[in-house]
Motif scaffolding. Structure first.
Motif, mmCIF file in Angstrom:
data_model
loop_
_atom_site.group_PDB
_atom_site.id
_atom_site.type_symbol
_atom_site.label_atom_id
_atom_site.label_comp_id
_atom_site.label_asym_id
_atom_site.label_seq_id
_atom_site.Cartn_x
_atom_site.Cartn_y
_atom_site.Cartn_z
ATOM 1 N N ALA A 1 0.834 -1.204 0.000
ATOM 2 C CA ALA A 1 0.000 0.000 0.000
ATOM 3 C C ALA A 1 0.867 1.252 0.000
ATOM 4 O O ALA A 1 0.550 2.249 -0.670
ATOM 5 C CB ALA A 1 -0.934 -0.009 1.209
ATOM 6 N N GLN A 2 1.978 1.218 0.752
ATOM 7 C CA GLN A 2 2.860 2.382 0.770
ATOM 8 C C GLN A 2 3.523 2.581 -0.591
ATOM 9 O O GLN A 2 3.660 3.714 -1.067
ATOM 10 C CB GLN A 2 3.927 2.226 1.849
ATOM 11 C CG GLN A 2 4.823 3.448 1.975
ATOM 12 C CD GLN A 2 5.764 3.384 3.156
ATOM 13 O OE1 GLN A 2 5.791 2.401 3.887
ATOM 14 N NE2 GLN A 2 6.558 4.432 3.360
ATOM 15 N N LEU A 3 3.941 1.496 -1.220
ATOM 16 C CA LEU A 3 4.503 1.598 -2.565
ATOM 17 C C LEU A 3 3.473 2.153 -3.546
ATOM 18 O O LEU A 3 3.796 2.971 -4.419
ATOM 19 C CB LEU A 3 4.993 0.233 -3.032
ATOM 20 C CG LEU A 3 6.283 -0.273 -2.399
ATOM 21 C CD1 LEU A 3 6.493 -1.750 -2.724
ATOM 22 C CD2 LEU A 3 7.479 0.539 -2.881
ATOM 23 N N THR A 4 2.224 1.729 -3.392
ATOM 24 C CA THR A 4 1.165 2.228 -4.268
ATOM 25 C C THR A 4 0.951 3.722 -4.075
ATOM 26 O O THR A 4 0.877 4.496 -5.040
ATOM 27 C CB THR A 4 -0.144 1.469 -3.997
ATOM 28 O OG1 THR A 4 0.051 0.069 -4.249
ATOM 29 C CG2 THR A 4 -1.260 1.995 -4.880
ATOM 30 N N ALA A 5 0.872 4.130 -2.811
ATOM 31 C CA ALA A 5 0.618 5.541 -2.521
ATOM 32 C C ALA A 5 1.763 6.428 -2.990
ATOM 33 O O ALA A 5 1.542 7.582 -3.387
ATOM 34 C CB ALA A 5 0.395 5.724 -1.021
ATOM 35 N N SER A 6 2.982 5.914 -2.975
ATOM 36 C CA SER A 6 4.137 6.755 -3.266
ATOM 37 C C SER A 6 4.618 6.647 -4.707
ATOM 38 O O SER A 6 4.991 7.652 -5.320
ATOM 39 C CB SER A 6 5.287 6.400 -2.320
ATOM 40 O OG SER A 6 5.632 5.021 -2.437
ATOM 41 N N LEU A 7 4.638 5.445 -5.269
ATOM 42 C CA LEU A 7 5.300 5.232 -6.548
ATOM 43 C C LEU A 7 4.362 4.897 -7.707
ATOM 44 O O LEU A 7 4.794 4.905 -8.860
ATOM 45 C CB LEU A 7 6.341 4.105 -6.419
ATOM 46 C CG LEU A 7 7.471 4.363 -5.418
ATOM 47 C CD1 LEU A 7 8.432 3.192 -5.404
ATOM 48 C CD2 LEU A 7 8.207 5.648 -5.756
#
Length: 547
Positions: A430-436
Motif C-alpha cells: 500500500a505504501q509503494l502504491t501511494a508513493s510510486l
C-alpha cells in the motif's frame, strides 16, 4: 473421482487471505510490464476473434501458452472486457493453491492433521507469494497444475497407502503445459524419475512404475498437442520454431532473457523465503534427524532438492519461476515442525520475526529523515518516504504485537507469524502504491494514444515494445517498433503520425521558445514518457539522447 473435500469449519487463513489479497489487488491498475503485457495479449486475441493463437502487437506470440488467456476470455464473455475479472481470477488461483497445499498435506502426512492446518499459513505468510499473487501472470496457474499433478501422484488410499491416480496426474501436467509450456515438466520431473526413492511400490516394481510414468507423460503431451499442433500450423514457420525450440532450449541453455549465474537462487533465498528463512525453527528443521525416514518429508526432499538444482542449471532465472516450489517449502516446514513437536521438541517461538518487523517499522518511520540527508535514489526514495510514517508505525505495531503475543511452540507461532507478515507486506504494498504508482501508471498515456489512434494516426514506439498500451488503450492496430537509427526515415515518411519515446529524467532539456514540443509528457519509472507528432520528434531528435 476426487475425494470429498475436508470437512470441518472454514480455516481461518481462508477469509484472511481472500480479504487481504482481494483488497490489495485493487489498490492500483495493472503493473507494467508483466500484467499489462498479459492483458494486452488477451485483448488482442479477443478483438481479433482469435482464441487459438496468442497475438502480441500483430504477430503470433510464442512466449506463453493460452490457458490463462482463455480463462480471462471466459470472464470477459460474461461480464465484458475490463481488468476486474483478471484480478479476481488471480485471487481465486492463489486461494486454490492454498487449498491444494492443504489437500497435499493431508495425503503426505495422514497421521499429522496439523500439517494441513499449518502449511497454508506458511505459504500465505511468504511475502513474495503474496506479491506475485497481485500480478496478472502465469505462475499461479502453473503452480495449481503442479500441485494438482502431485495430488494425483501421492493419492492415498485408506487401506493401501499411496496409490497414484494417474488420470489426475495427467490432468495436472496438461494444465501446467497449457499454462506455461514445457517448463511445467521440470516442476514435476523429480518425483516421477525418482519414484523408487519415496514410494515402496515403485521400488519393488520399477518397470511398472516407469511404464505408467511414461504413459502418463505421453497422455499429457497428447492432450497438449491438441492445441500445439493447430497453433503451430496456423502460426507459420517462425512461430513454430520459437514455440517448439527457442522458448525452451533458448531459456535453458543460453538465456535470451533473465540470464543469471548458477548460484542466483541461493543468493535471493532470504527474499524468496521471507520471513521463514529468518525463523530459527526453519533452521532447526534442516537438522532434524530421520527426515528420510518420514515418508512425507522424504517425498518433499525428493521433489524440492533436485528441482532447485535443475532450475539453478537453467540459464534464465526469475524469482517467480519457483512459485510451485514455494508451495513445496511450506509443506516441508509445516511437516518438519509437526514431526519435531511429536518428538517433544518445544520452546519459545516467534521472537525473531517480531524483532525484524519492529526494526523494519522503525526504519520506515525514520526514512524521511534519512532521505533528507541524501540516502537512496533521489526519485524513488523521496517519494516512498513522503508517503508518511503511518505505514512504519503500523509495521512496528505488528512486530510489537508478535513479540507480546508469544506462542509456546512452533505450531502455534506459525499462524501468528503468517498473519503479521501478510499484513505487513500488504502495508508495504500500500505504501509503494501511494508513493510510486504515479510513476508506473500508464493509463493516462494510453488514453492519449487511444484518442490519437482513433484519428487514424499510426503509432510508433522507439525501443522494444512490450504491449503495455494495447489493453489500457483498447488499441486495435499494431504499434510500429523503431529505433534511434531507423526512426528518422519512418518519421520523415509519416510526419503526422505519432512517436512514443522515453527520455531519462536527468536528460530532459527545456526547449527554446517556438521549438517543437511533445504532445504529451508524463513520468514513467525514472524516465519521462513523451508522445510526439512524428515530424516534431524528427526535428527535435538532436536533443533526444538514445536510450
Amino acid at each position: 473421482m476426487i475425494a470429498a473435500p475436508h470437512r470441518g469449519p472454514i480455516p481461518l487463513w481462508l477469509p484472511i487471505w481472500v480479504l487481504v489479497a482481494g483488497f490489495s489487488i485493487f489498490l492500483h491498475g495493472p503493473l507494467p510490464l508483466h500484467s499489462t503485457r498479459t492483458l494486452g495479449v488477451a485483448w488482442e486475441m479477443w478483438h481479433l476473434g482469435q482464441w487459438l493463437l496468442p497475438h502480441h502487437n500483430g504477430l503470433p506470440y510464442s512466449h506463453k501458452a493460452p490457458l490463462l488467456y482463455w480463462l480471462i476470455h471466459a470472464g470477459w464473455a460474461i461480464g465484458g472486457v475490463s481488468d476486474v475479472w483478471p484480478r479476481i481470477l488471480q485471487v481465486l488461483l492463489s486461494t486454490a493453491n492454498l487449498l491444494l497445499v492443504a489437500r497435499l498435506a493431508r495425503q503426505l502426512f495422514p497421521q499429522r492433521p496439523q500439517v494441513s492446518r499449518l502449511a497454508p499459513w506458511v505459504l500465505a505468510g511468504l511475502s513474495l507469494y503474496f506479491l506475485f499473487s497481485l500480478q496478472i501472470m502465469f505462475d499461479l496457474l502453473l503452480t495449481a497444475g503442479t500441485l494438482l499433478a502431485l495430488v494425483g501422484l501421492t493419492w492415498r488410499d485408506p487401506h493401501a497407502g499411496w496409490t497414484p491416480r494417474w488420470w489426475l496426474l495427467v490432468i495436472g501436467i496438461w494444465l501446467g503445459l497449457l499454462a506455461k509450456g514445457p517448463v511445467a515438466l521440470l516442476h514435476i520431473a523429480a518425483p516421477l524419475l525418482l519414484g523408487p526413492l519415496w514410494l515402496d511400490s515403485a521400488r519393488t516394481a520399477p518397470a511398472r512404475w516407469y511404464g505408467r510414468v511414461a504413459a502418463s507423460l505421453l497422455a499429457a503431451l497428447a492432450l497438449f498437442a491438441l492445441w500445439v499442433v493447430p497453433a503451430a500450423v496456423l502460426g507459420g514457420e517462425a512461430y513454430r520454431h520459437e514455440l517448439l525450440v527457442t522458448q525452451t532450449a533458448g531459456r535453458i541453455v543460453s538465456a535470451f532473457d533473465h540470464g543469471q549465474p548458477l548460484w542466483w537462487y541461493l543468493a535471493v533465498a532470504p527474499l524468496l523465503l521471507f520471513p521463514w528463512l529468518l525463523w530459527p525453527a526453519t533452521w532447526r528443521g534442516l537438522g532434524m534427524r530421520g527426515q528420510l525416514a518420514e515418508p512425507g518429508l522424504r517425498f518433499l526432499l525428493v521433489w524440492l532438492l533436485p528441482t532447485l538444482v535443475a532450475f539453478s542449471l537453467v540459464s534464465g532465472k526469475q524469482a517467480h519461476y519457483l512459485l510451485p516450489e514455494l508451495a513445496g517449502f511450506s509443506l516441508w516446514l509445516a511437516g518438519s515442525v509437526a514431526a519435531r513437536e511429536q518428538r517433544g521438541e518445544r520452546g519459545a517461538q516467534g521472537w525473531l520475526p517480531g524483532v525484524l518487523l519492529l526494526l523494519l517499522g522503525i526504519l520506515l518511520i525514520v526514512l524521511p529523515s534519512l532521505v533528507e540527508h541524501g540516502a537512496g535514489d533521489p526519485i524513488f526514495m523521496h517519494a516512498f518516504a513522503r508517503a508518511g510514517s503511518g505505514f512504519g508505525l503500523a509495521t512496528a505495531a505488528l512486530g510489537t504485537l508478535l513479540l507480546l503475543w508469544r506462542a509456546h511452540d512452533a505450531a502455534h507461532a506459525i499462524p501468528r507469524i503468517a498473519v503479521a507478515t501478510l499484513l505487513a507486506t500488504a502495508l508495504w504494498h500500500a505504501q509503494l502504491t501511494a508513493s510510486l504508482w504515479p510513476r508506473y501508471d500508464l493509463q493516462p498515456a494510453a488514453n492519449q494514444l487511444a484518442a490519437l489512434a482513433a484519428q487514424g494516426r499510426q503509432l510508433a514506439y522507439r525501443g522494444r515494445y512490450e504491449g503495455q498500451f494495447n489493453f489500457l488503450g483498447r488499441l486495435t492496430r499494431p504499434i510500429v517498433q523503431i529505433d534511434y537509427d531507423n526512426g528518422p526515415p519512418w518519421a520523415a515518411l509519416h510526419p503526422d503520425d505519432i512517436v512514443i519515446d522515453y527520455v531519462h529524467a536527468g536528460q530532459v532539456q527545456v526547449s527554446a521558445p517556438g521549438a517543437p514540443r511533445p504532445l504529451w509528457t508524463g513520468a514513467f519509472r525514472s524516465e519521462q514518457l513523451q508522445i510526439w507528432r512524428a515530424g516534431d520528434w524528427l526535428a527535435a531528435r538532436s536533443v533526444i539522447p538514445p536510450r
